[in-house]
Design a protein around this motif. Structure first.
Motif: not given
Length: 502
Positions: A230-234, A247-253
């Motif tokens: 949720a925090e990354l999405g915001r 896409a890179f940050e979501r993949a990293s998570l």
């Protein structure tokens, strides 16, 4: 007030209180007002820092770990001036020792005090027309990497304060640009420095943006994935990040949460959409690690081999390559890669470790492999191993090692998928052959299961075109079966496979 003169102090005593890498003495003074005061003084020898420019105008830096900041710091080459040396002689020596470069021309840009309580003078030398003539020769306690950066990047680096000798270097560059020099090599360097300083003065300073993603990862709690998502999405919504970075940050998570299957397509998406450096290399490494974790070591190896030798992240890329090689049952290649990556950090033993790593021979073991024969219109699909200083060119049926607990029939299907991204259907065992051979890397002993089959994807490969093998430097292509019997044709392995093609 302006006509008053400061009064010198009277030295009463000096006492040595410490004598190690740096000598410290305590001086006692009587001040002009009559009071007495003790002062700790660093009794240090003079140093030289070298601002070195190559023929192309790039600057040389020496990146090494520093115990004060407890971090890797990119510094100018330099060091202590030895007894009997002047600044130019010491600068030339330090440049050669730390970077392996020799300058065509040198300029002494003066010196400054190291500090109010230090006896050291810090000299600056500008070295122009530098060329690599030898390997660096580091002293005990020195390890690092020689870096080359553009002159504009050097000026920005000096202004950013990331260089331990930035103050004297900036002063030295200003002195150099104002000096009258006759040497044409120095004059070319001088013009480049002037232009770089003018560009830096014309640019409008912009405050460094806060790296919100770094703050996010500092706060990241793997035990609370819902909050993290949720925090990354915001954060992504607020920053308006482009698709590739998002896409890179979501993949990293997903990767950090151990969900590699979800991370892999997002890493690929980020790379396909043109993710910029330095995140691009990070994505390559992290994607390769995820692929290895889900059992696709071949794809991981292929990705990691795309990282260039001059990439700042080449060392971690090689570390993950070593892990993938180990998973792919290539232990000797894994150890060799790890040692060759480590060797530059061992200045006293660099050449020895690098040489021994290159001489490592494959372990003496019997290896079970499975290969596939795809035949079409009088031709057979074979993998070509190019000629090297260890062997001539040879051909081999595509395939690879049989993993523990895996049948040979399953192995050949998996190998075609991993190495060629192709199916291998209707596999029928044609023969089991034994292959004992000598090569430049040692003696080999293989038990080879040879299967006949078909592959829709490979059948569409045009005659004369080559398809790269994902985990190797080799390629596959079509070969006329009749021509393989010619005396000048390269050998085909495994032994006896040509008899199956009659």
């Amino acid at each position: 007030m302006d006509d008053e003169r400061a009064q010198p102090w009277q030295l009463l005593t000096e006492t040595e209180v410490y004598n190690g890498y740096t000598r410290v003495r305590r001086d006692t003074y009587r001040l002009p007002d009559g009071s007495v005061s003790d002062w700790d003084v660093l009794d240090q020898g003079d140093t030289v820092a070298v601002i070195a420019f190559t023929d192309t105008g790039d600057a040389l830096l020496f990146e090494q770990y520093r115990v004060g900041p407890r971090a890797l710091v990119r510094e100018l080459p330099g060091g202590l001036i030895d007894t009997g040396e002047d600044a130019l002689t010491a600068g030339a020596r330090e440049l050669l020792e730390e970077t392996g470069h020799r300058a065509a021309a040198l300029f002494h840009a003066g010196s400054e005090w190291s500090g109010a309580n230090s006896t050291r003078r810090k000299n600056v030398v500008v070295a122009a027309g530098c060329r690599r003539v030898a390997d660096p020769h580091w002293e005990d306690g020195e390890t690092g990497v020689v870096r080359t950066i553009g002159i504009d990047e050097l000026v920005a680096h000096l202004l950013a304060g990331g260089l331990s000798d930035a103050g004297e270097a900036a002063r030295g560059l200003l002195v150099f640009t104002r000096a009258s020099v006759a040497d044409p090599v120095l004059r070319r360097a001088q013009e480049r420095v002037r232009s770089a300083l003018e560009r830096a003065l014309r640019s409008t300073p912009v405050a460094d943006p806060v790296d919100e993603f770094a703050l996010f990862w500092d706060r990241f709690d793997p035990a609370d994935p819902a909050t993290a998502h949720a925090e990354l999405g915001r954060l992504l919504d607020a920053c308006g990040q482009e698709d590739a970075r998002a896409a890179f940050e979501r993949a990293s998570l997903y990767d950090a949460l151990g969900e590699e299957e979800a991370a892999i397509p997002l890493y690929r998406q980020a790379l396909d959409r043109g993710l910029a450096a330095p995140h691009r290399t990070q994505a390559v490494i992290q994607l390769a690690s995820s692929l290895r974790n889900v059992g696709d070591a071949s794809a991981a190896m292929a990705l990691l081999r795309t990282v260039g030798d001059d990439d700042p992240l080449i060392a971690p890329a090689r570390a993950f390559l070593a892990l993938a090689l180990h998973d792919d049952e290539k232990p000797t290649a894994a150890v060799r890669t790890a040692l060759q990556t480590l060797a530059p950090m061992l200045p006293q033993y660099r050449r020895a470790v690098d040489a021994y790593a290159g001489e490592l021979a494959s372990l003496a073991r019997i290896r079970a492999i499975a290969v596939g024969l795809v035949v079409q219109d009088g031709r057979v699909l074979l993998e070509s191993y190019p000629e090297t200083d260890r062997h001539g060119e040879f051909l081999r049926a595509p395939g690879g090692g049989i993993e523990f607990g895996e049948t040979a029939a399953r192995a050949v299907v998996r190998e075609f998928a991993e190495e060629l991204a192709a199916e291998f259907d209707d596999a029928v065992l044609a023969a089991v052959t034994e292959n004992i051979f000598d090569s430049g890397s040692g003696r080999g002993h293989e038990i080879v299961h040879v299967f006949r089959g078909r592959s829709p994807q490979l059948a569409a490969l045009p005659v004369g075109e080559r398809l790269p093998v994902r985990d190797s430097h080799t390629t596959v292509g079509w070969y006329e079966i009749a021509a393989l019997w010619a005396a000048d044709a390269p050998p085909v392995y495994p032994v006896g496979v040509l008899d199956l093609l009659r």
